[in-house]
Design a protein around this motif. Structure first.
Motif, PDB file in Angstrom:
ATOM      1  N   PHE A  46     -17.089 -91.932 -42.505  1.00  0.00           N
ATOM      2  CA  PHE A  46     -16.912 -90.480 -42.410  1.00  0.00           C
ATOM      3  C   PHE A  46     -16.612 -89.870 -43.779  1.00  0.00           C
ATOM      4  O   PHE A  46     -16.160 -88.729 -43.863  1.00  0.00           O
ATOM      5  N   SER A  47     -16.879 -90.632 -44.825  1.00  0.00           N
ATOM      6  CA  SER A  47     -16.619 -90.135 -46.169  1.00  0.00           C
ATOM      7  C   SER A  47     -17.752 -89.232 -46.639  1.00  0.00           C
ATOM      8  O   SER A  47     -18.835 -89.204 -46.048  1.00  0.00           O
ATOM      9  N   LYS A  48     -17.514 -88.502 -47.723  1.00  0.00           N
ATOM     10  CA  LYS A  48     -18.550 -87.618 -48.261  1.00  0.00           C
ATOM     11  C   LYS A  48     -19.724 -88.408 -48.828  1.00  0.00           C
ATOM     12  O   LYS A  48     -20.864 -87.958 -48.804  1.00  0.00           O
ATOM     13  N   ASN A  49     -19.440 -89.567 -49.373  1.00  0.00           N
ATOM     14  CA  ASN A  49     -20.501 -90.420 -49.897  1.00  0.00           C
ATOM     15  C   ASN A  49     -20.595 -91.654 -49.002  1.00  0.00           C
ATOM     16  O   ASN A  49     -19.792 -92.575 -49.108  1.00  0.00           O
ATOM     17  N   ALA A  50     -21.556 -91.625 -48.078  1.00  0.00           N
ATOM     18  CA  ALA A  50     -21.665 -92.681 -47.066  1.00  0.00           C
ATOM     19  C   ALA A  50     -22.685 -93.744 -47.448  1.00  0.00           C
ATOM     20  O   ALA A  50     -23.183 -94.461 -46.584  1.00  0.00           O
TER      21      ALA A  50
ATOM     22  N   PRO B  46     -22.301 -80.244 -33.596  1.00  0.00           N
ATOM     23  CA  PRO B  46     -22.325 -80.954 -34.887  1.00  0.00           C
ATOM     24  C   PRO B  46     -21.952 -82.423 -34.709  1.00  0.00           C
ATOM     25  O   PRO B  46     -21.026 -82.751 -33.970  1.00  0.00           O
ATOM     26  N   ARG B  47     -22.686 -83.281 -35.364  1.00  0.00           N
ATOM     27  CA  ARG B  47     -22.410 -84.713 -35.306  1.00  0.00           C
ATOM     28  C   ARG B  47     -21.960 -85.176 -36.676  1.00  0.00           C
ATOM     29  O   ARG B  47     -22.562 -84.820 -37.688  1.00  0.00           O
ATOM     30  N   HIS B  48     -20.909 -85.944 -36.705  1.00  0.00           N
ATOM     31  CA  HIS B  48     -20.316 -86.344 -37.972  1.00  0.00           C
ATOM     32  C   HIS B  48     -20.341 -87.852 -38.124  1.00  0.00           C
ATOM     33  O   HIS B  48     -20.388 -88.596 -37.145  1.00  0.00           O
ATOM     34  N   GLY B  49     -20.284 -88.283 -39.357  1.00  0.00           N
ATOM     35  CA  GLY B  49     -20.203 -89.703 -39.641  1.00  0.00           C
ATOM     36  C   GLY B  49     -21.537 -90.412 -39.521  1.00  0.00           C
ATOM     37  O   GLY B  49     -22.567 -89.834 -39.146  1.00  0.00           O
TER      38      GLY B  49
ATOM     39  N   THR C 127     -27.077 -90.609 -40.205  1.00  0.00           N
ATOM     40  CA  THR C 127     -26.087 -89.539 -40.309  1.00  0.00           C
ATOM     41  C   THR C 127     -26.207 -88.625 -39.098  1.00  0.00           C
ATOM     42  O   THR C 127     -27.145 -88.720 -38.300  1.00  0.00           O
ATOM     43  N   GLY C 128     -25.252 -87.696 -38.983  1.00  0.00           N
ATOM     44  CA  GLY C 128     -25.285 -86.783 -37.851  1.00  0.00           C
ATOM     45  C   GLY C 128     -26.543 -85.945 -37.815  1.00  0.00           C
ATOM     46  O   GLY C 128     -27.132 -85.712 -36.758  1.00  0.00           O
TER      47      GLY C 128
ATOM     48  N   GLY D 159     -23.276 -84.987 -47.512  1.00  0.00           N
ATOM     49  CA  GLY D 159     -22.108 -85.360 -48.276  1.00  0.00           C
ATOM     50  C   GLY D 159     -22.384 -86.321 -49.400  1.00  0.00           C
ATOM     51  O   GLY D 159     -21.468 -86.914 -49.954  1.00  0.00           O
ATOM     52  N   THR D 160     -23.642 -86.541 -49.768  1.00  0.00           N
ATOM     53  CA  THR D 160     -23.965 -87.488 -50.825  1.00  0.00           C
ATOM     54  C   THR D 160     -24.032 -86.748 -52.159  1.00  0.00           C
ATOM     55  O   THR D 160     -24.624 -85.667 -52.252  1.00  0.00           O
TER      56      THR D 160
END
Length: 250
Positions: A24-28, A57-60, A66-67, A104-105
């Motif tokens: 769930f980080s910004k850089n996955a 919305p889907r996260h992680g 990704t979502g 988030g990358t």
């Protein structure tokens, strides 16, 4: 990504024991890389889709997607086993993609100078199918996204048909080989079997059977009404009637 509860497939997940915060980080990028070598990606992805609200919305990262990428997945069959099999084929179809997390990358800012020389545009005819589909999935034009989804679904159908045709060809070839082997075994069996003796012809009798039976009946001598007349009866008849000679047994 395995959740806080564990089931059989989660015990085999590549992320077991990892810090789930990475998913769930910004850089996955690390999470996606871990998912890429996971043997239970389809099960993980199916599990996520079951508990995520459609349209929300889907996260992680789940199953390496990704979502935003999960939102672009086509409708799945209602049965869990069929849905997981479909997801497995979809993931295999995109294995040749240069997969980079799309949310988030860290990306270079537009206009940031670099030391690298500009590269020539790639020849579209030489691009991998997966890369083109990924480009279509991420395109801002909804029509391009829909076209990519249709192509992906058609490609999945072709994969299924190709696999079915390959299996059918293998079955047909194996059946032909078995029929040939069976014919060889039958020929060998016939060659090893002993030759059948022809049935011999019965030697014709040298006496009037009906007359002998009538004489035996008149003289109280037992004689079967069918078959050959016993030799003692025939001999007695010959002696009594002066026929002389012997006759064959019944």
């Amino acid at each position: 990504m395995a959740g806080p509860y564990r089931v059989d497939w989660q015990e085999r997940a590549a992320c077991a024991g990892e810090d789930m915060g990475l998913w769930f980080s910004k850089n996955a990028a690390r999470a996606v890389k871990t998912c890429g070598r996971c043997p239970v990606r389809p099960e993980c992805l199916y599990d996520a889709l079951q508990y995520e609200t459609p349209g929300a919305p889907r996260h992680g990262v789940r199953g390496g997607l990704t979502g935003r990428e999960r939102n672009r997945l086509p409708p799945l069959p209602p049965a869990a086993s069929d849905a997981i099999a479909t997801l497995r084929e979809l993931l295999e179809a995109t294995d040749d993609e240069d997969h980079t997390p799309d949310e988030g990358t860290d990306q270079p800012m537009s206009g940031t100078p670099t030391d690298e020389a500009p590269t020539a545009p790639e020849d579209s005819e030489k691009l991998p199918v997966g890369k083109i589909l990924k480009w279509g999935d991420e395109h801002p034009d909804p029509e391009v996204q829909d076209q990519a989804a249709r192509v992906r679904a058609g490609f999945l159908g072709l994969r299924k048909r190709y696999a079915a045709d390959q299996e059918l060809t293998a079955i047909t070839t194996e059946a032909e080989q078995l029929e040939q082997r069976l014919a060889e075994l039958r020929a060998r069996k016939e060659a090893l079997a002993p030759a059948k003796k022809p049935k011999g012809k019965r030697t014709p009798v040298e006496y009037p059977a009906a007359e002998v039976r009538a004489w035996a009946k008149d003289n109280g001598i037992a004689c079967a009404p069918l078959g050959r007349v016993p030799k003692p009866v025939v001999d007695a008849w010959k002696k009594a009637t002066g026929q002389g000679g012997d006759s064959a047994d019944a």
